[in-house]
Design a protein around this motif. Structure first.
Motif, PDB file in Angstrom:
ATOM      1  N   MET A 195     110.154   6.818  70.154  1.00 52.89           N
ATOM      2  CA  MET A 195     109.303   7.792  69.461  1.00 52.89           C
ATOM      3  C   MET A 195     108.628   7.173  68.233  1.00 52.89           C
ATOM      4  N   ILE A 196     109.339   6.293  67.536  1.00 52.07           N
ATOM      5  CA  ILE A 196     108.822   5.712  66.290  1.00 52.07           C
ATOM      6  C   ILE A 196     107.849   4.568  66.582  1.00 52.07           C
ATOM      7  N   GLY A 197     108.239   3.697  67.512  1.00 54.00           N
ATOM      8  CA  GLY A 197     107.403   2.539  67.804  1.00 54.00           C
ATOM      9  C   GLY A 197     107.463   1.503  66.704  1.00 54.00           C
ATOM     10  N   ASP A 198     106.559   0.549  66.741  1.00 56.03           N
ATOM     11  CA  ASP A 198     106.616  -0.488  65.704  1.00 56.03           C
ATOM     12  C   ASP A 198     105.239  -0.827  65.141  1.00 56.03           C
ATOM     13  N   ALA A 199     104.403   0.203  65.014  1.00 62.78           N
ATOM     14  CA  ALA A 199     103.098  -0.010  64.380  1.00 62.78           C
ATOM     15  C   ALA A 199     103.298  -0.340  62.905  1.00 62.78           C
ATOM     16  N   ASP A 200     102.380  -1.126  62.340  1.00 68.98           N
ATOM     17  CA  ASP A 200     102.551  -1.445  60.920  1.00 68.98           C
ATOM     18  C   ASP A 200     101.787  -0.494  60.008  1.00 68.98           C
ATOM     19  N   ASN A 201     101.192   0.528  60.585  1.00 69.15           N
ATOM     20  CA  ASN A 201     100.532   1.538  59.754  1.00 69.15           C
ATOM     21  C   ASN A 201     100.345   2.799  60.580  1.00 69.15           C
ATOM     22  N   MET A 202     100.628   3.940  59.962  1.00 69.97           N
ATOM     23  CA  MET A 202     100.362   5.212  60.628  1.00 69.97           C
ATOM     24  C   MET A 202      99.343   5.940  59.752  1.00 69.97           C
ATOM     25  N   ASP A 203      98.141   6.111  60.269  1.00 68.81           N
ATOM     26  CA  ASP A 203      97.056   6.686  59.469  1.00 68.81           C
ATOM     27  C   ASP A 203      97.043   8.201  59.650  1.00 68.81           C
ATOM     28  N   LEU A 204      97.534   8.900  58.662  1.00 65.05           N
ATOM     29  CA  LEU A 204      97.660  10.352  58.777  1.00 65.05           C
ATOM     30  C   LEU A 204      96.310  11.052  58.708  1.00 65.05           C
ATOM     31  N   ALA A 205      95.325  10.408  58.102  1.00 62.70           N
ATOM     32  CA  ALA A 205      93.988  11.010  58.040  1.00 62.70           C
ATOM     33  C   ALA A 205      93.457  11.233  59.452  1.00 62.70           C
ATOM     34  N   LYS A 206      93.792  10.339  60.371  1.00 59.27           N
ATOM     35  CA  LYS A 206      93.339  10.478  61.753  1.00 59.27           C
ATOM     36  C   LYS A 206      93.959  11.698  62.435  1.00 59.27           C
ATOM     37  N   ASP A 207      95.099  12.155  61.892  1.00 62.15           N
ATOM     38  CA  ASP A 207      95.762  13.324  62.478  1.00 62.15           C
ATOM     39  C   ASP A 207      95.430  14.592  61.701  1.00 62.15           C
ATOM     40  N   GLY A 208      94.359  14.554  60.954  1.00 70.11           N
ATOM     41  CA  GLY A 208      93.893  15.757  60.267  1.00 70.11           C
ATOM     42  C   GLY A 208      94.698  16.128  59.034  1.00 70.11           C
ATOM     43  N   VAL A 209      95.477  15.194  58.494  1.00 70.52           N
ATOM     44  CA  VAL A 209      96.209  15.497  57.262  1.00 70.52           C
ATOM     45  C   VAL A 209      95.230  15.339  56.095  1.00 70.52           C
TER      46      VAL A 209
ATOM     47  N   VAL B 220     102.357   4.079  55.322  1.00 70.63           N
ATOM     48  CA  VAL B 220     103.466   4.589  56.132  1.00 70.63           C
ATOM     49  C   VAL B 220     103.613   3.626  57.306  1.00 70.63           C
ATOM     50  N   MET B 221     104.762   2.948  57.386  1.00 71.39           N
ATOM     51  CA  MET B 221     104.924   1.846  58.328  1.00 71.39           C
ATOM     52  C   MET B 221     106.043   2.137  59.336  1.00 71.39           C
ATOM     53  N   PRO B 222     105.687   2.642  60.502  1.00 66.78           N
ATOM     54  CA  PRO B 222     106.722   2.920  61.518  1.00 66.78           C
ATOM     55  C   PRO B 222     107.606   1.710  61.805  1.00 66.78           C
ATOM     56  N   VAL B 223     107.045   0.524  61.731  1.00 67.73           N
ATOM     57  CA  VAL B 223     107.849  -0.668  62.042  1.00 67.73           C
ATOM     58  C   VAL B 223     109.049  -0.803  61.110  1.00 67.73           C
ATOM     59  N   ARG B 224     108.887  -0.340  59.875  1.00 70.73           N
ATOM     60  CA  ARG B 224     110.013  -0.447  58.938  1.00 70.73           C
ATOM     61  C   ARG B 224     111.065   0.623  59.231  1.00 70.73           C
ATOM     62  N   LEU B 225     110.623   1.759  59.746  1.00 70.68           N
ATOM     63  CA  LEU B 225     111.585   2.784  60.170  1.00 70.68           C
ATOM     64  C   LEU B 225     112.436   2.263  61.328  1.00 70.68           C
TER      65      LEU B 225
END
Lengths: 150, 763
Positions: free
Chosen positions: B562-576, B591-596
């Motif tokens: 579910m988390i994956g390993d992207a190095d950035n999650m851009d919340l603006a793209k999700d309408g935040v 916000v770095m899913p890879v670190r999670l």
């Protein structure tokens, strides 16, 4: 008139005999090392020794300490080097530090009564003292360490 | 970059005994995140000092408030390292509240909360240290008549690399004090040490206050006494914003030591609570015991006001209904409705978290002398500048006419960011003409506080035929912190959404919707260690475990997917809209899913995840990003036949980027497990007809050594250590509760949908 000894010094007290030792020590004698945490004997921040036994200063009246020896954290050791205090620093126990006087006084009384406590005896002996920062793991380790020295 | 200024010969130091010292300050240049006030101060006051006396003693200013997080050690370590100071010759000076002088980073006005001290101060404190070192190097070069390139600093001495001679720092002070550090274009380019040369940063350091704290010598709010000071306790309305109708103080005044009983008028209806005094009846006297006795003898008739409708029994159900209904969509990725329609399996569960209260071991206390100018305040406050501001308002004076000195705090946890108690002392001092100490009791603290919000959460998800999560929805409702400023507030706001809700790190789930329903305000809701992250991490992590079971999959494998390993999650793209990233730019702290996923893998490995455990044992995992840090916790629980349980081991992996004092991190994370344990097992404040039902540690228990995890192992993850520093004080708390509850599920098959767990698991 109530006579008692506090950290080896003879004292006379003329006020309300029901006044808890904690407020007598803090407000009248300026010994602020004993702390106010709950006022009902539930947290142990006010722990002092009366004739060597740990009591909660917030629910022990001055009258109950009449003609007895009261020891506070300030009087535990002239240089602050009681084995428990040394162990506390070696293990780097405190976070905010507020409950630590009471923790140290409880630990010192526990080890005086029982110099070689089991794990369960340490936990039972320290369960009356709350630490909100959550230093229990280090408290346990420091009591264990001090026990090796007393 | 801060501009470094040599202040040794400045007028304002005259009379401070500093004439024979080298004093270095910094001007914060525009470009750092500036508050308005700073931007306008074109002639910026030099705002932070390190002083070196001619005996070589180094005094470093700590402008952050110590509440157990170790800031009086960590912040000075940064400066001392660059200064090449001998730590044994360093003393700490605690700055009063003055954001124009003592907020070197210019970011948060000295408000010590939000787990931000390290990340806001590492750069500027290093620069100050390097500036002081540069000045000493210049002085030594001048004395030897050599070029500055020919000298170097090492452990409190400057060496001449040509002939090996050296001076102690103290011997250089006279010359150094007269050195003019060029400003502007001509400013020297300060050489910062390479991290391989760091002697303190990144190394274990015991806290500077250890001796005082182990001998009773450490001073907290109520330990301050000033001549003529009176002591006061206050009877406050049991219901938020209730008012005194009438009172009878005759019996109270008979108590020996009680001198006065006065009414603090109720705050005007049109004024929001914020951090103001709400009013009540104050008993004032010569010692604490007398005024407590006096307060017990007061007879007060209260007009409880409209908030008497606030009973948990009915309010909680309204909150659950609101969460089911949903509301404002605060994050929307893909099309949740369509995805859930097409899902092979749909799961829906509800979670509930009650109000909590802070219970720092030291109840609030403040001393104010309002009858001098400047007004003097001593308070156990996390936010000395806001304390000045609200005290000034309470007294009708200018903020500039109020001084606020901070003591050590016997715990803060967000309670002491709110200086209402100092306002009370200020009002009483003005009314009585004497300095006044207001002492809160534990009952006051529990019944008249700023509560961690109650919240209801509805989680719904769709799984495809292979058991992959394809749709995720979270709908939450809670009374908002904004209610302090707007009593009519119905929804949450950006900061609450940013506290682990919209930024949920399940970046590989293609359809995500997050909603916020409405809730009424009937009590002071405030922030509390880790804030809304607590309930968000609980609902998310426990629901993810539930989904793994529904899919018949291993929860770790499922979470990692579910988390994956992207190095950035851009919340603006999700309408935040305007994602609140703990007040910092997402470019600097993405916000770095890879670190999670990295901390989750680490903790699973350290805890021996996957090993077969005996009957009644369970190992549960949870992972969460908060305050920019990534934290995963594994709790090992043993559930006994009678439903009681013990916790033989906790493993926590934290990735907080660049760090300063690893010993401090370990302590914070050990403590966070215990703090989390109190939340999970005991935390519950309820109200009945508007009044808080709990009053002290017998009915609002805090974890003791007897129910605490005593084997908390902390794993500091180094993989991203070259990234910016992140928070440490708070991020350890949120993953603990869901990890424990997931462990209980593994041990017993029992799910827990409502906190607290209590002393037993009802199997």
């Amino acid at each position: 008139m109530i006579s008692l000894k506090v950290n080896g010094v003879s004292r006379q007290f003329n006020g309300d005999p029901k006044m808890p030792l904690l407020w007598y020590l803090r407000d009248e004698l300026g010994l602020t090392g004993s702390k106010f945490g709950c006022g009902t004997g539930l947290c142990g921040a006010c722990t002092v020794h009366v004739d060597g036994a740990a009591v909660r200063g917030c629910i022990t009246s001055v009258q109950m300490a009449a003609n007895k020896d009261v020891t506070t954290i300030e009087g535990l050791d002239p240089n602050g080097n009681h084995p428990v205090q040394r162990a506390w620093r070696e293990v780097n126990v405190p976070q905010c530090g507020y409950c630590q006087s009471g923790q140290i006084m409880s630990a010192a009384a526990l080890l005086r009564q029982n110099p070689d406590p089991s794990d369960k005896q340490i936990i039972d002996g320290m369960a009356g003292n709350i630490c909100r920062c959550g230093t229990y793991q280090r408290i346990f380790a420091a009591v264990r360490k001090a026990a090796e020295e007393v | 970059m801060a501009a470094i200024v040599n202040l040794s010969r400045r007028d304002f130091l005259k009379g401070t005994g500093a004439a024979t010292a080298l004093v270095i300050g910094a001007n914060v240049l525009p470009g750092a995140l500036m508050r308005e006030a700073h931007a306008q101060a074109t002639e910026a006051q030099p705002n932070l000092f390190v002083k070196i006396a001619n005996d070589g003693k180094v005094t470093i200013t700590c402008s952050r408030v110590e509440m157990g997080q170790g800031v009086r050690t960590g912040i000075p370590m940064m400066l001392a390292d660059e200064l090449e100071a001998d730590w044994n010759r360093v003393a700490i000076w605690q700055a009063p509240g003055d954001a124009d002088k003592y907020d070197p980073a210019g970011k948060d006005g000295q408000n010590t909360d939000g787990s931000r001290s390290t990340r806001h101060h590492l750069d500027v404190m290093r620069e100050l240290g390097a500036g002081a070192r540069y000045t000493l190097e210049m002085a030594a070069a001048q004395k030897w008549g050599v070029n500055i390139q020919d000298v170097y600093a090492k452990h409190h001495r400057i060496y001449n690399s040509r002939n090996g001679q050296s001076f102690d720092y103290g011997e250089l002070v006279d010359v150094a004090a007269g050195i003019n550090i060029p400003a502007g274009e001509a400013a020297p380019k300060l050489r910062l040490k390479d991290k391989s040369q760091w002697k303190y940063i990144g190394k274990d350091m015991p806290v500077v206050d250890n001796y005082d704290m182990s001998t009773g010598g450490a001073n907290y709010g109520a330990d301050i006494s000033i001549p003529g000071m009176k002591i006061a306790v206050i009877a406050r309305s049991p219901v938020y914003r209730g008012k005194v109708r009438s009172f009878d103080a005759r019996e109270a005044l008979k108590v020996q030591g009680v001198e006065k009983v006065v009414e603090i008028p109720a705050l005007a209806d049109d004024k929001p609570a914020e951090f103001r005094a709400l009013g009540g009846i104050a008993v004032i006297g010569t010692n604490t015991w007398s005024v407590l006795e006096g307060r017990r003898k007061l007879k007060i008739s209260w007009d409880l006001g409209p908030n008497r409708v606030h009973s948990s029994r009915t309010y909680d159900n309204k909150l659950r209904k609101s969460a089911r209904k949903g509301g404002a969509v605060v994050r929307n990725r893909g099309d949740f409705d369509r995805a859930v329609k097409g899902a092979a399996k749909v799961v829906e569960k509800e979670y509930f978290v009650p109000y909590f209260i802070h219970t720092p071991m030291e109840p609030p206390a403040a001393i104010v002398d309002a009858n001098v100018r400047p007004v003097k305040v001593w308070a156990s406050t996390q936010s000395p500048n806001e304390c000045r501001q609200y005290v000034a308002e309470a007294l009708g004076v200018e903020k500039a006419d109020v001084e606020c000195w901070t003591t050590l705090l016997g715990g803060g946890f967000g309670r002491k960011s709110k200086p209402d108690f100092a306002c009370e002392a200020a009002i009483l001092s003005k009314m009585t003409g004497s300095p006044v100490r207001v002492q809160w009791t534990r009952e006051d603290e529990i019944q008249n506080g700023y509560y961690h919000t109650v919240s209801a959460h509805v989680m719904k998800a769709g799984l495809d035929s292979r058991g992959k999560v394809v749709a995720w929805k979270h709908s939450g409702s809670w009374p908002s912190i904004l209610g302090l400023w707007n009593p009519q507030q119905k929804t949450g706001f950006g900061i609450e959404y940013g506290l682990g809700m919209v930024d949920v790190g399940y970046d590989n789930v293609p359809n995500i919707r997050i909603e916020n329903g409405e809730a009424d305000i009937h009590i002071r809701v405030g922030w509390y260690r880790s804030v809304n992250n607590i309930q968000h991490a609980y609902a998310q992590n426990c629901f993810a475990y539930e989904l793994a079971a529904a899919a018949g999959r291993d929860p770790l494998e499922m979470l990692l997917e579910m988390i994956g390993d992207a190095d950035n999650m851009d919340l603006a793209k999700d309408g935040v809209k305007e994602y609140w990233n703990y007040g910092d730019p997402v470019e600097d702290w993405p916000v770095m899913p890879v670190r999670l996923s990295n901390v989750l893998k680490t903790v699973a490995q350290k805890a021996g995840y996957g090993k077969k455990l005996p009957k009644g044992h369970g190992l549960g995992l949870a992972v969460h990003r908060s305050f920019h840090s990534y934290v995963a916790t594994a709790v090992h629980v043993v559930v006994h036949d009678d439903g009681t349980f013990s916790i033989p081991q906790v493993d926590t992996a934290i990735d907080c980027g660049r760090y300063v004092n690893p010993e401090g991190i370990r302590k914070q994370i050990e403590g966070a497990a215990i703090y989390g344990n109190s939340i999970a097992r005991w935390g519950r404040i309820t109200t009945k007809r508007g009044a808080v039902e709990q009053s002290n540690f017998h009915d609002y228990p805090i974890t003791r050594i007897s129910d605490a995890p005593l084997n908390v192992r902390v794993h500091i993850v180094e993989d991203f250590v070259n990234l910016r520093p992140c928070g440490v004080g708070e991020p350890g708390v949120p993953p603990y509760t869901p990890a424990l509850i997931n462990a209980i599920y593994e041990a017993t098959g029992k799910r827990i949908y409502e906190l607290p767990i209590g002393d037993k698991i009802k199997v």
